[in-house]
Structure formats: structure tokens, C-alpha cells
Design a protein around this motif. Sequence first.
Motif, short mmCIF file in Angstrom:
data_model
loop_
_atom_site.label_atom_id
_atom_site.label_comp_id
_atom_site.label_asym_id
_atom_site.label_seq_id
_atom_site.Cartn_x
_atom_site.Cartn_y
_atom_site.Cartn_z
N HIS A 142 -35.37 22.54 -27.90
CA HIS A 142 -36.47 23.21 -27.21
C HIS A 142 -37.71 23.02 -28.10
O HIS A 142 -37.78 23.54 -29.21
N PHE A 143 -38.65 22.24 -27.60
CA PHE A 143 -39.81 21.89 -28.40
C PHE A 143 -40.86 22.99 -28.35
O PHE A 143 -41.23 23.50 -27.29
N THR A 144 -41.35 23.34 -29.54
CA THR A 144 -42.48 24.25 -29.71
C THR A 144 -43.62 23.42 -30.29
O THR A 144 -43.47 22.23 -30.55
N GLY A 145 -44.72 24.05 -30.52
CA GLY A 145 -45.88 23.34 -31.07
C GLY A 145 -45.58 22.69 -32.40
O GLY A 145 -45.91 21.52 -32.64
N SER A 146 -44.93 23.42 -33.29
CA SER A 146 -44.64 22.85 -34.61
C SER A 146 -43.60 21.73 -34.54
O SER A 146 -43.67 20.77 -35.30
N LYS A 147 -42.67 21.85 -33.60
CA LYS A 147 -41.67 20.78 -33.45
C LYS A 147 -42.31 19.53 -32.87
O LYS A 147 -41.92 18.41 -33.23
N TYR A 148 -43.27 19.70 -31.99
CA TYR A 148 -44.00 18.53 -31.48
C TYR A 148 -44.77 17.83 -32.60
O TYR A 148 -44.83 16.61 -32.67
N VAL A 149 -45.35 18.64 -33.49
CA VAL A 149 -46.07 18.06 -34.63
C VAL A 149 -45.12 17.27 -35.51
O VAL A 149 -45.43 16.14 -35.93
N LEU A 150 -43.93 17.82 -35.78
CA LEU A 150 -42.94 17.10 -36.59
C LEU A 150 -42.50 15.81 -35.91
O LEU A 150 -42.33 14.78 -36.57
N LEU A 151 -42.33 15.87 -34.59
CA LEU A 151 -41.95 14.66 -33.85
C LEU A 151 -43.05 13.61 -33.92
O LEU A 151 -42.79 12.43 -34.13
N ILE A 152 -44.29 14.04 -33.77
CA ILE A 152 -45.42 13.11 -33.84
C ILE A 152 -45.51 12.50 -35.24
O ILE A 152 -45.76 11.29 -35.39
N VAL A 153 -45.28 13.30 -36.27
CA VAL A 153 -45.29 12.78 -37.65
C VAL A 153 -44.18 11.76 -37.83
O VAL A 153 -44.40 10.67 -38.39
#
Length: 180
Positions: A138-149
Motif C-alpha cells: 500500500h503506497f503512501t507518499g513516503s513509499k512513492y518517494v522511495l520508489l522514485i529514488v
Amino acid sequence: MELDDLKSTWNRAAAPAKTTDELLFMLKENNHPVLKGIRKQLTIEVLGWSFFLGVYYTMFDGGQKPLLINLLLIAGVLFSIVHNLMGYGLAKYLETDLAVKKALAHYLLKLKVYALTSVVSRVFLWTGFILFFTYNIHFTGSKYVLLIVAVTIFVVQLVVLGRIWMMRLKKLSNTTAGFM
């Protein structure tokens, strides 16, 4: 350096005193320092990937993920192992029966295929890892940032790897063009 200068330098060089037996001993696979290093790295990587494949299903909940995602991860890891085996074979089995010009042209072609395999295997490996480890999250804002990184790091690595191979192939092509 001009060809005549190269020839004269070659003729002036003192030949090392080695017997035929010493030369044959040096050329054996177990005694070749480059092949020994490649074989050591290959062994470590194959053992590491084999361990990962042995434990990923239970340790990283592979049983709870779809078959296709598991197959993509396994294919990426196996493709990476095949890539490493290709590199070892490329270094070990050099063309000795052909004329120098043909051998260089053939080696350059094999190296181009290996370079493409290098980039493609990295894409398969990273795609398998990203899909496997992000499935059912379940993606949250911080998880999206980690995925983008993570994806950014992956893309940067691909660009750098592609440029490195292009420079190597260009340099080798320019060098071999002088012989042909």
C-alpha cells in the motif's frame, strides 16, 4: 605511433627466456590471473544468487505473490548468471585459429553482443526486483518517494553502464580499425 616505429620497437625488445613448457603452464586456465579473478567473482555471485533463489520464496513471501512476478524475478536472476557466464566465456575462449584481423573483428562482434546482454540483463534483474518487492504494498507518499529514488538510481545505473560500454566499444573499434 607509426607502424614502422612500432615494428622497430618490437624488433629491439628483448624476448624473455621462457621454455615451451613454462609458456603452456602460464596459459592454463587455473594459472591465468585474469581468468582466476573472473572465476572467483563468478563463483561468489552464483553462490549468492543461488542462496537468494533458495530463500526468496519463504523469506520474502514469494508464495503470496503471483506466479508471473515470481517468474520475472527468477528470470532476472538467471539472466544475470548467464550474463556472468558469457563474460567468463568471452575472456576464456579467444579465437586462435583465425587471422589477426578476422579474430579482432569477431571478438568485437562478440563484445557488442555481450555489451547488449549486460544492459538487458540489468533491466531484467531490476524490473524483477522492483515488481517483486513492490507487489501488494500500500503506497503512501513516503513509499512513492522511495520508489522514485530506487527507479532513479536504476535509470542512472543503466545510463552509466550504457555509456561505459559505448566508450569501450568505440575505443576498441578505433584501435582495431588501425589493424584492418
